[in-house]
Scaffold this motif. Sequence first.
Motif, PDB file in Angstrom:
ATOM      1  N   UNK A  97      27.572 -50.712  -1.587  1.00  0.00           N
ATOM      2  CA  UNK A  97      26.113 -50.786  -1.503  1.00  0.00           C
ATOM      3  C   UNK A  97      25.479 -49.789  -2.461  1.00  0.00           C
ATOM      4  N   UNK A  98      24.373 -50.194  -3.071  1.00  0.00           N
ATOM      5  CA  UNK A  98      23.618 -49.313  -3.955  1.00  0.00           C
ATOM      6  C   UNK A  98      22.922 -48.238  -3.131  1.00  0.00           C
ATOM      7  N   UNK A  99      22.356 -48.664  -2.014  1.00  0.00           N
ATOM      8  CA  UNK A  99      21.654 -47.766  -1.097  1.00  0.00           C
ATOM      9  C   UNK A  99      22.399 -47.823   0.231  1.00  0.00           C
ATOM     10  N   UNK A 100      22.650 -46.684   0.862  1.00  0.00           N
ATOM     11  CA  UNK A 100      23.377 -46.701   2.146  1.00  0.00           C
ATOM     12  C   UNK A 100      22.697 -47.617   3.165  1.00  0.00           C
ATOM     13  N   UNK A 101      23.499 -48.222   4.033  1.00  0.00           N
ATOM     14  CA  UNK A 101      23.001 -49.183   5.017  1.00  0.00           C
ATOM     15  C   UNK A 101      21.899 -48.616   5.909  1.00  0.00           C
ATOM     16  N   UNK A 102      21.997 -47.372   6.261  1.00  0.00           N
ATOM     17  CA  UNK A 102      21.064 -46.796   7.233  1.00  0.00           C
ATOM     18  C   UNK A 102      19.916 -46.034   6.585  1.00  0.00           C
ATOM     19  N   UNK A 142      14.418 -54.834   7.482  1.00  0.00           N
ATOM     20  CA  UNK A 142      14.626 -56.154   8.093  1.00  0.00           C
ATOM     21  C   UNK A 142      15.496 -57.051   7.214  1.00  0.00           C
ATOM     22  N   UNK A 143      15.312 -56.982   5.913  1.00  0.00           N
ATOM     23  CA  UNK A 143      16.155 -57.767   5.007  1.00  0.00           C
ATOM     24  C   UNK A 143      17.601 -57.319   5.145  1.00  0.00           C
ATOM     25  N   UNK A 144      17.823 -56.017   5.175  1.00  0.00           N
ATOM     26  CA  UNK A 144      19.171 -55.477   5.285  1.00  0.00           C
ATOM     27  C   UNK A 144      19.835 -55.886   6.599  1.00  0.00           C
ATOM     28  N   UNK A 145      19.062 -55.890   7.682  1.00  0.00           N
ATOM     29  CA  UNK A 145      19.613 -56.208   9.008  1.00  0.00           C
ATOM     30  C   UNK A 145      19.573 -57.697   9.319  1.00  0.00           C
ATOM     31  N   UNK A 146      18.966 -58.495   8.438  1.00  0.00           N
ATOM     32  CA  UNK A 146      18.866 -59.926   8.697  1.00  0.00           C
ATOM     33  C   UNK A 146      17.905 -60.245   9.817  1.00  0.00           C
ATOM     34  N   UNK A 199      13.812 -55.520  -3.170  1.00  0.00           N
ATOM     35  CA  UNK A 199      14.502 -56.172  -4.294  1.00  0.00           C
ATOM     36  C   UNK A 199      15.981 -55.808  -4.269  1.00  0.00           C
ATOM     37  N   UNK A 200      16.266 -54.528  -4.088  1.00  0.00           N
ATOM     38  CA  UNK A 200      17.662 -54.080  -4.052  1.00  0.00           C
ATOM     39  C   UNK A 200      18.411 -54.749  -2.909  1.00  0.00           C
ATOM     40  N   UNK A 201      17.794 -54.804  -1.732  1.00  0.00           N
ATOM     41  CA  UNK A 201      18.469 -55.394  -0.566  1.00  0.00           C
ATOM     42  C   UNK A 201      18.722 -56.890  -0.762  1.00  0.00           C
ATOM     43  N   UNK A 202      17.767 -57.607  -1.341  1.00  0.00           N
ATOM     44  CA  UNK A 202      17.971 -59.040  -1.563  1.00  0.00           C
ATOM     45  C   UNK A 202      19.050 -59.257  -2.626  1.00  0.00           C
ATOM     46  N   UNK A 203      19.045 -58.446  -3.668  1.00  0.00           N
ATOM     47  CA  UNK A 203      20.080 -58.574  -4.705  1.00  0.00           C
ATOM     48  C   UNK A 203      21.456 -58.280  -4.113  1.00  0.00           C
ATOM     49  N   UNK A 204      21.536 -57.295  -3.218  1.00  0.00           N
ATOM     50  CA  UNK A 204      22.807 -57.039  -2.532  1.00  0.00           C
ATOM     51  C   UNK A 204      23.268 -58.278  -1.772  1.00  0.00           C
ATOM     52  N   UNK A 205      22.341 -58.965  -1.118  1.00  0.00           N
ATOM     53  CA  UNK A 205      22.690 -60.188  -0.387  1.00  0.00           C
ATOM     54  C   UNK A 205      23.151 -61.285  -1.347  1.00  0.00           C
ATOM     55  N   UNK A 206      22.490 -61.399  -2.490  1.00  0.00           N
ATOM     56  CA  UNK A 206      22.877 -62.414  -3.479  1.00  0.00           C
ATOM     57  C   UNK A 206      24.286 -62.138  -3.991  1.00  0.00           C
TER      58      UNK A 206
END
Length: 162
Positions: A3-8, A61-65, A140-147
């Motif tokens: 992950x670019x940014x830590x989950x928490x 919310x994006x990170x946690x779905x 943006x970062x969180x969505x790109x991580x999901x992609x």
Amino acid sequence: MKKIIPDRFEEVLLVLLLISMTLVLGVQIIARYVFQNSLTWSEELVRYLFIWSAFLGVPYCINKGASLKVVQFIDYLPAKLKSIVLMIDRVLMVLFFALVFVFGFLVVKNSFLSGQRSPALGLPMYIVYLSVVVGSGLAIVRVIEKIVLCLKNKDERIKSDF
């Protein structure tokens, strides 16, 4: 995927903001009812902390779905088509947050150049407006991580988490 940014990251910031809001409002209540002397700056500070928490809540919310979604239509699609629709959704989210980021940056820049300050705290208003830029940038970062996760793991594309 690393992950670019830590989950928490957002979660910790949101907890700190909530604690700060609670403490400031607690001090305001004590000052008003115990000392009969209301603080002039507390409500403004809590309002700005709440604005920051709202914009940091989006990437959380994006990170946690945990984002709102309409899945009735998507659930009836075949797996291959479902993964394509979800990928298009994620790309559109990146484009949307990129627009919000750019226009938010323009607002921050104009506020910085104008020297606008808040009435009670005298806080530079660009700090408040910066919440839009930070929140959309993290989104943006969180969505790109999901992609990226979807592209690496085919099964993940079918199991949408937002």
